[in-house]
Design a protein around this motif. Sequence first.
Motif, short mmCIF file in Angstrom:
data_model
loop_
_atom_site.label_atom_id
_atom_site.label_comp_id
_atom_site.label_asym_id
_atom_site.label_seq_id
_atom_site.Cartn_x
_atom_site.Cartn_y
_atom_site.Cartn_z
N GLY A 1 5.36 6.18 4.56
CA GLY A 1 6.03 7.36 4.05
C GLY A 1 5.61 8.67 4.66
N PHE A 2 4.56 8.69 5.48
CA PHE A 2 4.16 9.93 6.13
C PHE A 2 3.41 9.60 7.41
CE2 PHE A 2 0.62 8.78 3.44
CZ PHE A 2 -0.49 9.04 4.20
N SER A 3 3.26 10.61 8.25
CA SER A 3 2.61 10.46 9.54
C SER A 3 1.12 10.75 9.42
CB SER A 3 3.24 11.41 10.56
OG SER A 3 2.43 11.54 11.71
N LEU A 4 0.30 9.81 9.86
CA LEU A 4 -1.15 10.02 9.85
C LEU A 4 -1.54 11.15 10.79
CD1 LEU A 4 -3.93 9.03 8.89
CD2 LEU A 4 -3.94 7.46 10.82
N GLY A 5 -0.83 11.27 11.92
CA GLY A 5 -1.12 12.36 12.84
C GLY A 5 -0.90 13.72 12.20
N ASN A 6 0.21 13.86 11.46
CA ASN A 6 0.47 15.12 10.76
C ASN A 6 -0.61 15.42 9.72
OD1 ASN A 6 2.79 15.51 12.25
ND2 ASN A 6 4.16 14.71 10.67
N LEU A 7 -1.06 14.38 9.02
CA LEU A 7 -2.08 14.57 8.00
C LEU A 7 -3.38 15.09 8.61
CD1 LEU A 7 -3.15 14.18 5.08
CD2 LEU A 7 -3.75 11.85 5.74
N VAL A 8 -3.82 14.48 9.71
CA VAL A 8 -5.08 14.89 10.34
C VAL A 8 -4.95 16.29 10.94
CG1 VAL A 8 -6.79 14.31 12.09
CG2 VAL A 8 -5.73 12.49 10.74
N ILE A 9 -3.80 16.58 11.57
CA ILE A 9 -3.59 17.93 12.10
C ILE A 9 -3.64 18.96 10.98
CG2 ILE A 9 -1.87 19.48 13.12
CD1 ILE A 9 -0.97 17.18 14.89
N GLY A 10 -2.97 18.66 9.87
CA GLY A 10 -2.98 19.58 8.73
C GLY A 10 -4.38 19.82 8.20
#
Length: 287
Positions: free
Chosen positions: A83-92
């Motif tokens: 349901g979500f991108s791990l890359g986006n989570l770590v960047i955030g």
Amino acid sequence: MKFSTSSTAIALISIGASSCAAFAPAFSNVVRPITRDAASSPMRNTAPLFMSDDNEGWAAPKSAMIGGAGVNNAGEPPFEIRGFSLGNLVIGAGVVITVLSFAEYLSNSGGDGLNVSGLGFVYGIPITLAGAALKYAEIDPVPCITSPGAEAVFDAKATEIIQKIKQDVTRHRYGDEAHLDTTVKKLGLVVPGKAYPQLVELREDVTDDGELAFTMVWQSLETPYKMWADEKRRKRYETFFGPGVGAEVVKIDAEQRLVGIRLTTGGPLSEEYLASKENKEEAAATA
């Protein structure tokens, strides 16, 4: 309350650092095809063109990098993130840590604030870069188009391999050439030195006799349709994705180079069905 923002930054640092440690990619084990002069190979005529010699069936892709948000080197996911991108989570997380640390640095005149904000800069920027690396290696999930009534048939009749394929490609993957890249390579559908076919969608339908029709649709820019539709390779699909399925190749869109492998539950396709399909295709071509 002087260190309230600092405490938040330290907490985010801990979360972000542990996330990166758990999900940091190792070296990819994707084997890229190597071209060489065919005349220099004494064994060039002993195997089908570009087809893998092993007779193994489909298996979950193995990758030294994290696959499917948790696929380890054994190829099986110990857990899943959907349901979500791990890359986006770590960047955030990295951006938040860096911004909080910068704000802490500007809001405090004492040395204590500078020391705490320094920790944020030390961790925040590397976490952001790690997230960017994950994002660069990320493959988005493929959509699954389900016709009315097909979902119930899928739950009742989908084989274990079909279920695993759907589970594997409908989540983010990291570090692979494409979804099911090892699959198309084993089936001999990757032209040496050329790009891998890209899986673009799944389709679930119900056949006239109530069986499940599960179609994997690829965009095949480099691999010609005749390689996909080769009869020997088509029979290989039935054993590779089997047991208990029939396989046929369907041309989805010639202009966009879309081709599908259609798996049907209920066992291998009959010779009568294949002959009827071939006659229909010949009639359509001459019309």
